[in-house]
Design a protein around this motif. Structure first.
Motif, PDB file in Angstrom:
ATOM      1  N   ALA A 205       2.714   1.758  -3.416  1.00  0.00           N
ATOM      2  CA  ALA A 205       1.793   1.159  -4.699  1.00  0.00           C
ATOM      3  C   ALA A 205       2.341   2.022  -5.839  1.00  0.00           C
ATOM      4  O   ALA A 205       2.459   1.529  -6.854  1.00  0.00           O
ATOM      5  CB  ALA A 205       0.421   1.491  -4.369  1.00  0.00           C
TER       6      ALA A 205
ATOM      7  N   ALA B 151      -3.360  -0.359  -4.098  1.00  0.00           N
ATOM      8  CA  ALA B 151      -3.460   0.140  -2.627  1.00  0.00           C
ATOM      9  C   ALA B 151      -4.441  -0.347  -1.931  1.00  0.00           C
ATOM     10  O   ALA B 151      -4.658  -0.735  -0.730  1.00  0.00           O
ATOM     11  CB  ALA B 151      -3.225   1.606  -2.269  1.00  0.00           C
TER      12      ALA B 151
ATOM     13  N   THR C 156       0.765  -1.230   0.067  1.00  0.00           N
ATOM     14  CA  THR C 156       0.094  -0.115   0.038  1.00  0.00           C
ATOM     15  C   THR C 156       0.887   0.980   0.143  1.00  0.00           C
ATOM     16  O   THR C 156       0.684   2.305  -0.698  1.00  0.00           O
ATOM     17  CB  THR C 156      -0.947  -0.011   1.098  1.00  0.00           C
TER      18      THR C 156
END
Length: 530
Positions: free
Chosen positions: A364, A385, A361
């Motif tokens: 990303a 994400a 995340t």
């Protein structure tokens, strides 16, 4: 109009180095396959057996995915957006959804039955293989019906995008790969059932290398995306020859006879297994059909995000393939041991899934930029994400599903898959046309949660397992601390963030008491025996 983009000098040199490495690997792999076939032995100690049967295939599968990852980067840099969209969409339909139907749960059934009674190799092999071929032959006409259906909807004005001639040819060529793939899967099931997963893992790596070489040759020769699909088909045929030789050496050509009564038993037992796998495919990847129909211009960006997600799917199938024979025996003889094994494996997978999801995340945009051209980052990075948070529930759901199958409760969990699939389809149909691929990513995450809830209700009646929150809260707290440290360190330098985050996560695991005496004992036992 050609679907091939110009190849820059820098990319040409990178391709040359990549091909040279693949050729060296292709030359070495036949020797490794023969070595693994001759020296494959089932370890007496279950921990040593699990470590060997999961660790070595894991390393091999990482190699497979690394090659895939490099080739996908080549694909995104050498082919036009529409060609990429057509290829990945037809591959999803044929090799995921239609191939799942053609497999009919026979792999899982054969692994389970042979693990319990090795004599089933002789009794069931021929019937299983002939059923597979009959079902796989239906994939070709069904794939063409799907093309006709999309074009009819487009002609009626119900969807904006149909199939052109290139897309139809791609669908046909990739559908043909299901026929030899049926034989390959049947032989793989025998090796998995006899707890020798290293051999088919090496063959898979060999097939992947040959396929990648053929597909790169097609791109360099200007054959475009059709040439790429033909390369995949030819590589599958080559792997069939390898599997045939291994079958003869390892199992001596089990009798190829058809037993109608046994076939009916297989079809009845395989139906819920196939339906569960199909519903799983539908709720996890059916969003691509809606994106292709309503947001085709975003499809390539969504696939860019999904290729990173695919990397995270390496571990669970390998661990489950190594554990499933043991789960099957424990389900029949020792439910307490099965409960303990399920809780332990779920906890270990959560320890991997939570920090991995957090790290992807945070990085990303870098992930998408590394894989693809910059034009895919704006949509692909936010989708990644969001999408990556499917991972913790997916890891737990994967183990839970196979525990329930070992308990012969496949029919009872079909309802769980149906609920999740219906939710996923309706939510995507409602949200994707309006909000695009970000909605598809979010729906995928929620669908995993929807699937877990009925799974848990069924499992609670069978095993009374440890609640998930007890397994997850400490790893989740450690992950939160890791993510905070990575966000603080990232502005200084991304590499510093990658160094600080995992170190802090490991320290927090120790402080929170996540690493237990049982973990240390098993680690020492595995290192001593493996």
């Amino acid at each position: 109009m050609s679907d091939t983009l110009p190849i820059s000098p820098r990319l040409a040199w990178a391709l040359a180095a990549f091909v040279a490495g693949l050729l060296l690997l292709a030359a070495a792999l036949p020797l490794l396959i023969l070595w693994a076939r001759r020296h494959a032995r089932v370890a007496d100690d279950p921990v040593a057996r699990l470590v060997r049967n999961s660790a070595i295939p894991l390393v091999i599968q990482i190699g497979v995915r690394a090659i895939d990852f490099a080739f996908i980067a080549v694909l995104y840099r050498t082919l036009a957006r529409q060609a990429i969209t057509d290829y990945f969409f037809t591959a999803t339909i044929t090799t995921l959804i239609l191939a799942t139907i053609a497999e009919w749960g026979l792999n899982i059934w054969l692994v389970r039955e042979v693990a319990r009674d090795p004599a089933m190799i002789t009794r069931a092999w021929g019937t299983s293989l002939l059923l597979r071929f009959a079902l796989a032959a239906l994939v070709v006409p069904v794939s063409l019906l799907i093309v006709a259906g999309y074009n009819w909807l487009a002609a009626a004005g119900l969807i904006p995008y149909g199939f052109d001639r290139r897309g139809a040819w791609l669908m046909l060529i990739l559908a043909l790969t299901v026929l030899p793939g049926a034989f390959n899967a049947a032989v793989t099931a025998l090796f998995l059932a006899t707890e020798r997963p290293i051999v088919p893992a090496l063959v898979n790596l060999f097939t992947n290398v040959i396929s990648t070489l053929l597909k790169i040759a097609a791109i360099v020769l200007g054959l475009g995306i059709i040439g790429v699909a033909l390369g995949a088909l030819l590589a599958t045929l080559i792997s069939t020859l390898v599997f045939a030789a291994l079958l003869r050496q390892a199992f001596g050509w089990p009798p190829l006879r058809y037993d109608a009564a046994l076939a009916r038993t297989m079809l009845r037992a395989g139906w819920p297994l196939m339906l569960n796998a199909l519903l799983l495919a539908v709720f996890f990847r059916f969003d691509t059909t809606i994106i292709r129909a309503f947001r085709a211009e975003e499809y390539a960006s969504y696939e860019a995000a999904y290729k990173w997600v695919a990397l995270t799917q390496i571990l669970p199938p390998i661990v489950i393939n190594a554990l499933f024979p043991m789960f099957s025996r424990q389900a029949a003889n020792d439910r307490a041991a099965l409960r303990q094994a399920y809780a332990y494996v779920s906890r270990v997978l959560l320890l991997l899934a939570l920090p991995l999801a957090a790290g992807i995340t945070i990085f990303a945009p870098w992930c998408i930029a590394l894989l693809d051209r910059a034009e895919y980052v704006a949509l692909g990075a936010p989708a990644l994400a969001l999408l990556i948070w499917y991972l913790p529930f997916s890891y737990v759901n994967g183990v839970t599903q196979y525990v329930l199958i070992a308990l012969d409760r496949a029919r009872t969990i079909t309802l769980a898959f149906a609920i999740a699939a219906v939710f996923n389809f309706l939510a995507n149909l409602l949200l994707v046309p309006r909000f695009g691929i970000q909605a598809a990513a979010l729906v995928t995450v929620v669908s995993e949660l929807v699937l877990y809830l009925p799974f848990w209700l069924v499992l609670r009646r069978e095993l009374a397992p440890v609640p998930l929150w007890r397994l997850a809260w400490r790893p989740a707290l450690a992950t939160l601390g890791m993510a905070g440290a990575m966000l603080l360190a990232r502005p200084a330098h991304p590499l510093l963030s990658l160094l600080v985050g995992p170190l802090l996560f490991a320290a927090l695991l120790l402080l929170l008491g996540v690493i237990q005496d049982e973990d240390r004992r098993l680690a020492r036992r595995a290192l001593r025996r493996a």
